[in-house]
Design an enzyme around this catalytic site. Structure first.
Site, PDB file in Angstrom:
ATOM      1  N   ASP A 105       0.871  -1.173   0.000  1.00 19.53           N
ATOM      2  CA  ASP A 105       0.000   0.000   0.000  1.00 19.53           C
ATOM      3  C   ASP A 105       0.908   1.223   0.000  1.00 19.53           C
ATOM      4  O   ASP A 105       1.576   1.509   0.996  1.00 19.53           O
ATOM      5  CB  ASP A 105      -0.881  -0.020   1.247  1.00 19.53           C
ATOM      6  CG  ASP A 105      -1.835   1.161   1.327  1.00 19.53           C
ATOM      7  OD1 ASP A 105      -1.678   2.111   0.533  1.00 19.53           O
ATOM      8  OD2 ASP A 105      -2.729   1.149   2.195  1.00 19.53           O
ATOM      9  N   ALA A 133       0.402   4.333  -9.015  1.00 23.85           N
ATOM     10  CA  ALA A 133      -0.749   4.047  -8.156  1.00 23.85           C
ATOM     11  C   ALA A 133      -1.577   5.304  -7.918  1.00 23.85           C
ATOM     12  O   ALA A 133      -1.033   6.390  -7.692  1.00 23.85           O
ATOM     13  CB  ALA A 133      -0.269   3.473  -6.821  1.00 23.85           C
ATOM     14  N   GLY A 134      -2.892   5.158  -7.969  1.00 17.23           N
ATOM     15  CA  GLY A 134      -3.742   6.320  -7.748  1.00 17.23           C
ATOM     16  C   GLY A 134      -5.201   5.947  -7.586  1.00 17.23           C
ATOM     17  O   GLY A 134      -5.638   4.877  -8.027  1.00 17.23           O
ATOM     18  N   SER A 184      -1.590  13.825 -14.305  1.00 18.23           N
ATOM     19  CA  SER A 184      -2.855  13.869 -15.046  1.00 18.23           C
ATOM     20  C   SER A 184      -3.064  15.264 -15.616  1.00 18.23           C
ATOM     21  O   SER A 184      -2.584  16.260 -15.058  1.00 18.23           O
ATOM     22  CB  SER A 184      -4.025  13.518 -14.122  1.00 18.23           C
ATOM     23  OG  SER A 184      -5.267  13.722 -14.775  1.00 18.23           O
ATOM     24  N   TYR A 197      -8.893  15.217  -6.150  1.00 21.59           N
ATOM     25  CA  TYR A 197      -8.062  14.503  -7.124  1.00 21.59           C
ATOM     26  C   TYR A 197      -7.209  15.484  -7.925  1.00 21.59           C
ATOM     27  O   TYR A 197      -6.002  15.283  -8.098  1.00 21.59           O
ATOM     28  CB  TYR A 197      -8.965  13.695  -8.058  1.00 21.59           C
ATOM     29  CG  TYR A 197      -8.228  12.948  -9.147  1.00 21.59           C
ATOM     30  CD1 TYR A 197      -7.609  11.733  -8.877  1.00 21.59           C
ATOM     31  CD2 TYR A 197      -8.163  13.456 -10.447  1.00 21.59           C
ATOM     32  CE1 TYR A 197      -6.937  11.037  -9.876  1.00 21.59           C
ATOM     33  CE2 TYR A 197      -7.496  12.771 -11.449  1.00 21.59           C
ATOM     34  CZ  TYR A 197      -6.888  11.564 -11.160  1.00 21.59           C
ATOM     35  OH  TYR A 197      -6.216  10.883 -12.150  1.00 21.59           O
ATOM     36  N   ASN A 198      -7.828  16.555  -8.412  1.00 18.12           N
ATOM     37  CA  ASN A 198      -7.093  17.549  -9.196  1.00 18.12           C
ATOM     38  C   ASN A 198      -5.951  18.151  -8.388  1.00 18.12           C
ATOM     39  O   ASN A 198      -4.846  18.354  -8.905  1.00 18.12           O
ATOM     40  CB  ASN A 198      -8.035  18.661  -9.658  1.00 18.12           C
ATOM     41  CG  ASN A 198      -9.101  18.168 -10.617  1.00 18.12           C
ATOM     42  OD1 ASN A 198      -9.062  17.034 -11.078  1.00 18.12           O
ATOM     43  ND2 ASN A 198     -10.061  19.017 -10.912  1.00 18.12           N
ATOM     44  N   LYS A 201      -2.976  15.785  -8.095  1.00 14.50           N
ATOM     45  CA  LYS A 201      -2.192  15.691  -9.327  1.00 14.50           C
ATOM     46  C   LYS A 201      -1.391  16.973  -9.578  1.00 14.50           C
ATOM     47  O   LYS A 201      -0.263  16.916 -10.085  1.00 14.50           O
ATOM     48  CB  LYS A 201      -3.114  15.392 -10.512  1.00 14.50           C
ATOM     49  CG  LYS A 201      -3.744  14.002 -10.452  1.00 14.50           C
ATOM     50  CD  LYS A 201      -2.673  12.913 -10.404  1.00 14.50           C
ATOM     51  CE  LYS A 201      -3.260  11.525 -10.447  1.00 14.50           C
ATOM     52  NZ  LYS A 201      -2.213  10.471 -10.434  1.00 14.50           N
TER      53      LYS A 201
END
Length: 348
Positions: A105, A133-134, A184, A197-198, A201
């Site tokens: 992990d 991983a994401g 991303s 999430y943004n 990244k």
């Protein structure tokens, strides 16, 4: 002091404009010739050691197969060991001389250290680290009841990359290796419901841009900023407040009318760019234009995103304009690969 800033406010913009006007054309020609040299003298990864996190599915799985076809030794890490074993078996069939599976992990520093330690114990070297991983979380900020439940997004998407890079860096420096960073295009795109999430990244992109300076030529960095790629995320697998959710209707809302690229094509391009020593890669390539829209016309981009991704007042959250286009025109079958429309992503 104020006088200095006033002077720079007047001089810096026109100086930069004229400097770029004369500097950019020859510099781009220079970069073009460098890209040709990179193509002619691509790195041979046969027999070299590649660590890939998040290798049990999606982009990580396909990257493992691409490196395997080139004869690289692989260390595959993820939380789902059974899926990892299946990926490892196929990677061996495709040409990898040795594959090691490590259940880990990446949000835990001790697990990341374990991955690197087992790599060095087995092979004695490390050449490429693929931070992949994401997880993706989807929620409007004002609808979040317990904001601490979204720490996992940053723990995996950001800190997982930091841990792996910190432990691997000394060995990558020794081999003059490379880090492949799966960031991303979301790092610059203001997609609603994806703020956590943004942000993760964007953080990782800037982290590795800084490491370029710190590492210098000793460790190469290829920063990958994909658009929507065939994966569990585009199958509708999200994490909200620490819980896994399968919601393909919400997937349709978030992906909207954006074409989804097949993962094999993306993986080929990413590995090809890495062995050529390229600094950046965006897949699909046309997605690069979204960065220029963000840079030069942020107001237009914000308006388009509100139109496509937010429902009109009084309508259900998922009744967005983008989803209506998918539902009423039938273009979904043209834009989405069949594999992302399965009801349940891979699971152990």
């Amino acid at each position: 002091m104020d006088l200095i800033h006033t002077f720079l406010n007047l001089i810096a913009p026109p100086f930069t404009f004229f400097f770029l006007l004369f500097f950019l054309p020859p510099f781009q020609i220079f970069k073009f010739f460098l890209s040709i040299l990179g193509t002619l003298f691509s790195e041979d990864v046969a027999g070299k050691v590649v660590v890939i996190t998040g290798a049990s599915s999606g982009i990580g799985e396909s990257l493992a197969y691409e490196y395997a076809k080139r004869g690289a030794c692989l260390v595959l890490a993820a939380r789902r060991e059974r899926s990892l074993q299946e990926v490892a078996e196929r990677a061996r069939d495709l040409g990898s001389p040795d594959v090691v599976v490590v259940r880990a992990d990446v949000s835990k520093a001790e697990d990341c250290r374990k991955v690197v330690d087992q790599t060095m114990n087995r092979f004695g070297r490390l050449d490429h680290l693929v931070n992949n991983a994401g997880i993706m979380s989807v929620s409007m900020l004002e609808e979040v009841e317990d904001i601490t439940g979204y720490r996992e997004t940053m723990d995996i998407n950001f800190w997982g990359y930091v841990y792996m890079t910190r432990f691997a860096a000394p060995y990558l420096r020794n081999s003059r290796g490379r880090i492949v960073v799966l960031s991303s295009s979301s790092s610059w795109m203001p997609t609603p419901r994806m703020s956590f999430y943004n942000a993760s990244k964007a953080a990782i992109s800037q982290f590795f841009e800084t490491l370029r300076v710190e590492f210098g030529p000793d460790i190469g960095i290829t920063l990958v900023t994909p658009g929507f790629i065939e994966s569990e995320l585009t199958q509708g697998k999200f994490y909200n407040a620490g819980e896994r959710v399968i919601d393909q209707d919400m997937r349709d809302v978030q992906v909207s009318t954006t074409p989804i690229l097949r993962v094999e094509s993306a993986a080929r391009s990413i590995v090809r760019s890495a062995i050529r020593g390229e600094r950046y890669v965006t897949e699909p390539a046309w997605f690069r234009v979204t960065y220029w829209w963000k840079l030069f016309c942020p107001e237009v981009m914000e308006w388009v995103f509100r139109l496509m991704y937010l429902a009109s007042p009084g309508e259900p959250e998922k009744e967005t304009f983008g989803k209506k286009v998918l539902d009423y025109t039938g273009v979904k079958s043209l834009l989405y690969p069949e594999t992302v429309q399965v009801p349940e992503p891979k699971n152990d």
